[in-house]
Scaffold this motif. Structure first.
Motif, PDB file in Angstrom:
ATOM      1  N   LEU A   1       0.806  -1.233   0.000  1.00 15.89           N
ATOM      2  CA  LEU A   1       0.000   0.000   0.000  1.00 15.89           C
ATOM      3  C   LEU A   1       0.838   1.282   0.000  1.00 15.89           C
ATOM      4  O   LEU A   1       0.288   2.374  -0.015  1.00 15.89           O
ATOM      5  N   HIS A   2       2.169   1.163  -0.004  1.00 13.79           N
ATOM      6  CA  HIS A   2       2.974   2.347   0.329  1.00 13.79           C
ATOM      7  C   HIS A   2       2.823   3.504  -0.662  1.00 13.79           C
ATOM      8  O   HIS A   2       2.902   4.655  -0.299  1.00 13.79           O
ATOM      9  N   ASP A   3       2.592   3.193  -1.945  1.00 17.03           N
ATOM     10  CA  ASP A   3       2.448   4.267  -2.947  1.00 17.03           C
ATOM     11  C   ASP A   3       1.021   4.358  -3.495  1.00 17.03           C
ATOM     12  O   ASP A   3       0.806   4.834  -4.612  1.00 17.03           O
ATOM     13  N   ILE A   4       0.051   3.919  -2.695  1.00 19.87           N
ATOM     14  CA  ILE A   4      -1.321   3.815  -3.218  1.00 19.87           C
ATOM     15  C   ILE A   4      -1.889   5.172  -3.647  1.00 19.87           C
ATOM     16  O   ILE A   4      -2.753   5.246  -4.523  1.00 19.87           O
ATOM     17  N   THR A   5      -1.393   6.253  -3.074  1.00 15.90           N
ATOM     18  CA  THR A   5      -1.894   7.584  -3.457  1.00 15.90           C
ATOM     19  C   THR A   5      -0.887   8.351  -4.322  1.00 15.90           C
ATOM     20  O   THR A   5      -1.050   9.545  -4.559  1.00 15.90           O
ATOM     21  N   LYS A   6       0.131   7.663  -4.790  1.00 14.92           N
ATOM     22  CA  LYS A   6       1.202   8.328  -5.552  1.00 14.92           C
ATOM     23  C   LYS A   6       0.700   8.979  -6.843  1.00 14.92           C
ATOM     24  O   LYS A   6       1.245   9.991  -7.297  1.00 14.92           O
ATOM     25  N   ARG A   7      -0.344   8.394  -7.440  1.00 16.07           N
ATOM     26  CA  ARG A   7      -0.807   8.914  -8.730  1.00 16.07           C
ATOM     27  C   ARG A   7      -1.463  10.304  -8.611  1.00 16.07           C
ATOM     28  O   ARG A   7      -1.722  10.947  -9.626  1.00 16.07           O
TER      29      ARG A   7
ATOM     30  N   ILE B   1       1.747  15.202   1.286  1.00 16.31           N
ATOM     31  CA  ILE B   1       2.715  14.237   0.757  1.00 16.31           C
ATOM     32  C   ILE B   1       2.104  12.821   0.689  1.00 16.31           C
ATOM     33  O   ILE B   1       1.370  12.431   1.591  1.00 16.31           O
ATOM     34  N   HIS B   2       2.464  12.065  -0.373  1.00 18.38           N
ATOM     35  CA  HIS B   2       1.788  10.774  -0.596  1.00 18.38           C
ATOM     36  C   HIS B   2       2.096   9.733   0.479  1.00 18.38           C
ATOM     37  O   HIS B   2       1.327   8.800   0.673  1.00 18.38           O
ATOM     38  N   SER B   3       3.213   9.893   1.202  1.00 20.17           N
ATOM     39  CA  SER B   3       3.494   8.929   2.284  1.00 20.17           C
ATOM     40  C   SER B   3       2.482   9.118   3.424  1.00 20.17           C
ATOM     41  O   SER B   3       2.014   8.149   4.026  1.00 20.17           O
TER      42      SER B   3
ATOM     43  N   ALA C   1       6.715   6.297   6.870  1.00 16.03           N
ATOM     44  CA  ALA C   1       8.187   6.415   6.974  1.00 16.03           C
ATOM     45  C   ALA C   1       8.904   6.120   5.660  1.00 16.03           C
ATOM     46  O   ALA C   1      10.118   6.285   5.585  1.00 16.03           O
ATOM     47  N   HIS C   2       8.172   5.704   4.630  1.00 14.53           N
ATOM     48  CA  HIS C   2       8.891   5.286   3.417  1.00 14.53           C
ATOM     49  C   HIS C   2       9.576   6.463   2.714  1.00 14.53           C
ATOM     50  O   HIS C   2      10.553   6.272   2.000  1.00 14.53           O
ATOM     51  N   VAL C   3       9.085   7.689   2.952  1.00 16.06           N
ATOM     52  CA  VAL C   3       9.794   8.871   2.445  1.00 16.06           C
ATOM     53  C   VAL C   3      10.426   9.566   3.655  1.00 16.06           C
ATOM     54  O   VAL C   3       9.712   9.978   4.576  1.00 16.06           O
ATOM     55  N   LYS C   4      11.728   9.677   3.631  1.00 16.47           N
ATOM     56  CA  LYS C   4      12.426  10.227   4.805  1.00 16.47           C
ATOM     57  C   LYS C   4      12.314  11.755   4.814  1.00 16.47           C
ATOM     58  O   LYS C   4      12.743  12.407   3.857  1.00 16.47           O
TER      59      LYS C   4
ATOM     60  N   ALA D   1      14.212  -0.147   1.207  1.00 13.42           N
ATOM     61  CA  ALA D   1      13.742  -0.871   0.016  1.00 13.42           C
ATOM     62  C   ALA D   1      13.296   0.109  -1.063  1.00 13.42           C
ATOM     63  O   ALA D   1      13.576  -0.067  -2.252  1.00 13.42           O
ATOM     64  N   ASP D   2      12.603   1.173  -0.645  1.00 10.59           N
ATOM     65  CA  ASP D   2      12.099   2.163  -1.599  1.00 10.59           C
ATOM     66  C   ASP D   2      13.260   2.933  -2.241  1.00 10.59           C
ATOM     67  O   ASP D   2      13.276   3.161  -3.451  1.00 10.59           O
ATOM     68  N   THR D   3      14.230   3.306  -1.445  1.00  8.69           N
ATOM     69  CA  THR D   3      15.397   4.040  -1.953  1.00  8.69           C
ATOM     70  C   THR D   3      16.217   3.174  -2.899  1.00  8.69           C
ATOM     71  O   THR D   3      16.653   3.617  -3.972  1.00  8.69           O
TER      72      THR D   3
HETATM   73 FE   LIG Z   1       6.575   6.750  -2.519  1.00  9.49          FE
END
Ligand SMILES: [Fe+2]
Ligand SMILES: [Fe+2]
Length: 351
Positions: free
Chosen positions: A78-84, A131-133, A163-166, A190-192
């Motif tokens: 689910l980490h980028d579910i709102t990224k779009r 922010i999407h995170s 926390a996936h975006v620092k 993992a994301d980086t």
């Molecule tokens: Fe992201």
């Protein structure tokens, strides 16, 4: 993957495989609700490909670091579910990137052309402009509450997603607090890693570079691209060294080395039998990737390489018995096969 004791009400407990499948379908569906394709360094298929790779790496790092895999697998999905929702990065009057109080870049908002549960929860909580995170964590709380998962579990998953975006502007104490849970460190790592190190990041770099060249100059020239690869790898070294976990730094540095070897092979191909390498080698493979530049799908392109591109060239080599360059062509094709094998291992987080 979710253990017993994770649900509020045992009557609501359902097979976790079904939850995972339902969420996977929801995430995939969500990414198709927008009509736009490219924004910045993202394109439609990228976000889904990236999500699966980040999940695989979270599980790999989670195993090594003895973290909670149940929370990690759902958070990664689910980490980028709102990224779009993220459009172009906003700039101020001087052309500098606009940032919020935490140092996050601010984006223009892109509205979906269609709706689903995710967009309805997003609207209901009025998450626009954030922010999407953060917004992803908010939406995840609602989605997971619908499954009757325990409050503590939901909050931990939401914290991992957030926390996936620092954040840039945190004091050392705030940063230490935010990344105290091992799972929070792992998702950030993992994301980086996915975007910056390894063959997976090389594939992304090809598509960022080629798209920009095609937009600005009307064409992509592989011979111009090759010299930029070493510079790009060096530029990524701080990302590998700055990761939180020992396991991630180790894998990332192995990936950096693998890319350096790849850059050497590309230089040799470009400065050697250029025409032949463009037909059989890594240079040809790069041009094949670029042929799908508008909305490249890594997994589909890999299947096409294995099922058509490579077998076609194997047949050409067979037909060229007695040709002086047959061995060189065979070696060039071997480099592509080797690349494909290694990239597939990286996708599964085996390397
Ligand atoms: Fe992201
Ligand atoms: Fe991501």
């Amino acid at each position: 993957m979710v253990s017993h004791g994770t649900f509020q009400n045992m009557d609501k407990e359902m097979d976790i495989e079904n939850i995972r499948k339902e969420l996977e379908e929801l995430v995939q569906e969500t990414f198709t609700l927008w009509d736009h394709n490219r924004v910045g360094f993202q394109w439609r298929h990228y976000t889904w490909n990236h999500t699966l790779r980040v999940r695989a790496m979270c599980l790999k790092l989670g195993e090594r670091e003895d973290a909670d895999l149940s929370k990690l697998t759902i958070a990664a999905l689910l980490h980028d579910i709102t990224k779009r929702y993220d459009g172009s990065i906003l700039t101020d009057g001087n052309g500098n990137r606009r940032t919020d109080e935490f140092g996050f870049w601010q984006n223009e908002t892109l509205h979906p052309a269609r709706e689903n549960t995710v967009t309805r929860y997003y609207d209901a909580a009025d998450l626009y402009g954030k922010i999407h995170s953060f917004t992803g964590a908010c939406v995840a709380r609602r989605l997971l509450a619908d499954y009757g998962l325990l409050e503590d579990f939901i909050e931990d998953v939401a914290a991992i997603i957030e926390a996936h975006v620092k954040p840039v502007k945190l004091s050392p104490q705030q940063l230490a607090q935010l990344y105290e849970p091992m799972e929070n460190q792992i998702i950030s790592d993992a994301d980086t890693m996915d975007a910056n190190v390894g063959y997976v990041a090389f594939y992304r770099n090809i598509h960022i570079h080629s798209f920009s060249r095609i937009q600005r100059q009307g064409a992509f020239d592989v011979r111009d691209y090759v010299p930029s690869v070493t510079r790009w790898i060096d530029m990524k070294q701080p990302f590998a060294d700055g990761l939180f976990t020992e396991s991630a730094r180790e894998i990332a540095n192995e990936r950096q080395e693998r890319k350096r070897e790849l850059a050497r092979q590309l230089e040799l191909e470009s400065n050697g039998y250029f025409t032949m390498n463009r037909k059989y080698g890594l240079l040809g493979m790069i041009e094949f990737f670029v042929s799908g530049y508008e909305d490249p799908h890594m997994f589909t392109q890999l299947e096409q390489l294995k099922e058509r591109w490579i077998p076609t060239r194997q047949a050409w080599i067979e037909d060229e018995k007695g040709s002086a360059q047959r061995d060189d062509a065979s070696e060039a094709l071997g480099r592509v096969e080797n690349f494909v094998g290694l990239l597939e291992c990286e996708i599964q987080a085996q390397l």
